[in-house]
Scaffold this motif. Structure first.
Motif, short mmCIF file in Angstrom:
data_model
loop_
_atom_site.label_atom_id
_atom_site.label_comp_id
_atom_site.label_asym_id
_atom_site.label_seq_id
_atom_site.Cartn_x
_atom_site.Cartn_y
_atom_site.Cartn_z
N LEU A 64 17.64 28.10 -0.58
CA LEU A 64 17.84 26.81 0.09
C LEU A 64 19.14 26.82 0.92
O LEU A 64 19.19 26.23 1.99
CB LEU A 64 17.88 25.68 -0.93
CG LEU A 64 16.53 25.40 -1.62
CD1 LEU A 64 16.69 24.32 -2.69
CD2 LEU A 64 15.46 24.98 -0.61
N ALA A 65 20.15 27.53 0.42
CA ALA A 65 21.42 27.59 1.15
C ALA A 65 21.31 28.44 2.42
O ALA A 65 22.19 28.40 3.27
CB ALA A 65 22.52 28.13 0.25
N THR A 66 20.24 29.22 2.54
CA THR A 66 20.09 30.07 3.72
C THR A 66 18.85 29.67 4.52
O THR A 66 18.30 30.48 5.27
CB THR A 66 20.01 31.57 3.32
OG1 THR A 66 18.99 31.72 2.32
CG2 THR A 66 21.31 32.08 2.78
N GLY A 67 18.43 28.44 4.34
CA GLY A 67 17.35 27.90 5.17
C GLY A 67 15.99 28.55 4.99
O GLY A 67 15.16 28.53 5.91
N CYS A 68 15.75 29.13 3.83
CA CYS A 68 14.46 29.81 3.61
C CYS A 68 13.35 28.82 3.29
O CYS A 68 13.58 27.70 2.84
CB CYS A 68 14.56 30.79 2.45
SG CYS A 68 15.50 32.27 2.81
N THR A 69 12.13 29.29 3.49
CA THR A 69 10.95 28.56 3.02
C THR A 69 10.64 29.09 1.63
O THR A 69 10.62 30.30 1.41
CB THR A 69 9.75 28.87 3.95
OG1 THR A 69 10.14 28.55 5.28
CG2 THR A 69 8.53 28.07 3.54
N ILE A 70 10.41 28.18 0.69
CA ILE A 70 10.12 28.61 -0.68
C ILE A 70 8.62 28.84 -0.83
O ILE A 70 7.80 28.01 -0.46
CB ILE A 70 10.56 27.54 -1.71
CG1 ILE A 70 12.02 27.12 -1.49
CG2 ILE A 70 10.32 28.02 -3.13
CD1 ILE A 70 13.04 28.16 -1.76
N GLN A 71 8.33 29.97 -1.39
CA GLN A 71 6.94 30.32 -1.66
C GLN A 71 6.51 29.58 -2.93
O GLN A 71 7.09 29.79 -3.99
CB GLN A 71 6.90 31.84 -1.90
CG GLN A 71 5.55 32.42 -2.08
CD GLN A 71 4.93 32.73 -0.74
OE1 GLN A 71 5.56 33.34 0.11
NE2 GLN A 71 3.71 32.29 -0.54
N ALA A 100 11.10 33.68 -1.49
CA ALA A 100 11.60 32.98 -0.31
C ALA A 100 11.41 33.82 0.95
O ALA A 100 11.56 35.04 0.92
CB ALA A 100 13.09 32.66 -0.48
N THR A 101 11.11 33.15 2.05
CA THR A 101 10.93 33.86 3.32
C THR A 101 11.53 33.03 4.46
O THR A 101 11.82 31.85 4.31
CB THR A 101 9.43 34.05 3.65
OG1 THR A 101 8.80 32.76 3.67
CG2 THR A 101 8.73 34.92 2.64
N ALA A 102 11.70 33.73 5.59
CA ALA A 102 12.02 33.08 6.87
C ALA A 102 13.25 32.17 6.84
O ALA A 102 13.18 31.00 7.19
CB ALA A 102 10.81 32.30 7.37
N GLY A 103 14.38 32.71 6.39
CA GLY A 103 15.63 31.95 6.42
C GLY A 103 16.53 32.47 7.52
O GLY A 103 16.09 33.22 8.39
#
Lengths: 479, 96
Positions: A64-71, A100-103
């Motif tokens: 969350l701190a690196t703007g990821c999308t949570i799977q 997590a992906t895409a941060g």
């Protein structure tokens, strides 16, 4: 031809949980070999791993701190290979469905240039054990395995190949480390290996879209080594490409003594990991409520804190940068300012004398001079009890003995002399001893003032109030 | 034939298993037989069925992050063919 480096980084961050990822053994660093193992992390047949809830929370925080999308739907996968540091014959990791992906991470480069580096994925996995090739300093025909580290939780953070220079690579790592330290999910210690980095590097002619053949770099255990290793590797590949030699896809290790990279003999078939979902671990489902709860609990992050320092304490951007790199230093600063509200003075002492005293250890939290000491000392300067010059001396002694500034000042009679009568006498004595200088000054040679001031300070053993002395000296010279 | 004797030799090598030539041949035939059975399974229409990796529909089994006693090094090493100085002793691994 002009070549452009393309760099992607893989960070392995050891998580600060108390227990391992799939069992209740302690994760503490060090300890006698094989004292922190159990049937699960030893890979005994028939045992069942159970995931540590806090590991998931730590990765969620980072994501969350690196703007990821949570799977939402996660599973663990087995990565199969044989090596003696891996007792099960497979490492439990994540493959197709990472948590997590895409941060992304925003870097602030020199000249206030901002650059966004993509994060491909973050996943959870277990660490392997430690191999030693000698015992009591003697290398024989055996290796020795300590499985204390087996099963310690790691998160692997993979960046997009968005990095274009060694400088950017280091900036990315510093920013990432700062974030995981603020989140208190990893201690960020590169020397001890709790924050490790591998780099993928390739070169391509400037303007070309397609990537060149990449080389994986390992074994860099400090920011400086990362920078040097990548620099070396870029040069090596550029020389080869200019000579028309093809780059081989391989893993290379950084030799910090010789300052060069060398090829790690790659074992054939080494990359045939045959991943498959681990049937022993049930799927992990992360719902919106869980994500919201973790998000609500996120602490202030380095960049936010930096901005707050500028707004709230009125310190320059440069100071705020230095003070907020690690949470410990930022906490130290705030604790001292709370005791004595002179942010710029506190900042100056931290960035100057304190950083110098800490040198490489960087461990401000266990430094003998605590925020209480520092605030107390600055208060003594502000009250006029001691001069800035004497403060340096007091600081050194606090660092050595841990004594409070007031007691050092009183025990050693370092209290500043602000009695004008006494100071006037001292000034007069210096002037009497240097009639030629006085003459020179009066005939317009302003430069001798500094010399005379130095003599006066010396005669008061540094304890004379400099401002007062300055005034008295001027007055007496003016005749 | 879905897989060849070469594939079987490769998988055996990855699993650190050694087979004689005739064993490899027998294994190849058996594995192809198993794969044929999977072909039969593949003919089932699974349109609209979510792929699953587990037999039971359970998720989120967790443990609290609380340390419990580990084994003693003696117990941990009890089954090791060789041990020295509290470590598992293995043939020397040549690194790099």
């Amino acid at each position: 031809m002009d070549f452009e480096p393309v760099i992607g980084l893989e960070v392995h961050a050891q998580m600060l949980t108390d227990t391992k990822i799939f069992c209740n053994c302690s994760t503490q660093f060090g300890g006698e070999p094989n004292t922190r193992t159990c049937p699960v992390c030893l890979g005994m047949p028939g045992v069942l791993p159970v995931a540590n809830r806090r590991v998931v929370e730590f990765v969620l925080k980072t994501a969350l701190a690196t703007g990821c999308t949570i799977q939402k739907y996660n599973q663990f996968a087995r990565k199969n290979y044989f090596y003696p540091d891996l007792p099960k014959g497979y490492q439990i990791s994540q493959f197709e469905l990472p948590i997590a992906t895409a941060g992304y991470l925003d870097l602030e480069l020199e000249g206030a240039v901002k650059k966004r580096i993509g994060i491909t994925r973050i996943h959870m996995e277990e660490d392997a054990g430690k191999l030693m090739h000698e015992i009591n300093g003697i290398a024989g025909d055996s290796s020795f395995v300590d499985l204390n580290r087996t099963g310690v939780p790691l998160m692997e953070i993979v960046s997009e190949p968005d990095i274009r220079s060694p400088r950017e690579a280091v900036e990315y790592l510093k920013t990432m480390r700062s974030i995981v330290q603020y989140l208190e999910v990893c201690d960020g210690n590169m020397e001890q290996g709790s924050f490790r980095c591998d780099a993928n590097i390739s070169l391509r002619p400037k303007g070309r879209e397609k990537f060149g053949t990449k080389v994986e770099l390992k074994n860099m255990n400090s920011f400086r080594h990362v920078e040097k290793a990548i620099e070396f590797e870029i040069e090596r590949q550029r020389d080869m490409l200019e000579d028309g030699i093809e780059i081989m896809q391989e893993t290379r290790l950084w030799d910090e003594k010789r300052e060069e990279t060398f090829s790690m003999r790659s074992k054939e078939e080494a990359h045939d990991y045959r991943y498959f979902p681990d049937p022993d671990l049930v799927p992990l489902v992360i719902d919106e409520d869980w994500i919201a709860a973790v998000r609500a609990g996120l602490p202030e992050l380095p960049r936010q804190r930096r901005q707050r320092f500028i707004d709230e304490y009125g310190i320059p951007g440069y100071d705020a940068d230095v003070l907020t790199v690690t949470k410990q230093v930022a906490d130290y600063f705030e604790a001292a300012v709370k005791l004595h509200n002179q942010p710029k003075a506190v900042s100056n002492w931290i960035m100057g004398d304190i950083m110098r005293s800490l040198a490489d250890s960087r461990d401000i939290a266990s430094f003998a001079v605590t925020p209480v000491h520092l605030a107390g000392m600055i208060a003594l300067i502000d009250k006029g009890t001691i001069s800035g010059k004497i403060a340096k001396k007091v600081f050194e002694q606090m660092a050595e003995t841990g004594k409070m500034p007031e007691s050092i000042v009183h025990e050693q009679g370092l209290v500043q002399v602000s009695d004008s009568g006494e100071l006037e006498k001292a000034v007069q004595a210096v002037l009497d001893a240097n009639p030629q200088m006085v003459e020179d000054f009066r005939s317009g040679k302003d430069k001798v003032f500094g010399f005379l001031m130095g003599q006066v300070m010396k005669s008061t053993k540094g304890k004379g109030n400099p401002q007062l002395l300055n005034d008295i000296l001027r007055k007496q010279l003016a005749g | 034939m879905k897989i060849t004797i070469k594939d079987v030799a490769h998988v055996a090598a990855l699993a650190r298993l050694q087979f004689k030539e005739d064993e490899l041949e027998a294994m190849t035939a058996q594995l192809n037989g198993i794969l044929d059975s999977f072909d039969k399974l593949q003919t089932v229409d699974t349109t609209g069925v979510e792929p699953s990796t587990h037999a039971v529909d359970v998720s989120n089994a967790f443990r609290d992050d609380r340390v419990r006693p580990s084994l003693t090094p003696e117990a941990a090493l009890a089954n090791a063919p060789e041990a020295e100085e509290g470590c598992f002793k293995v043939p020397r691994i040549i690194e790099v």
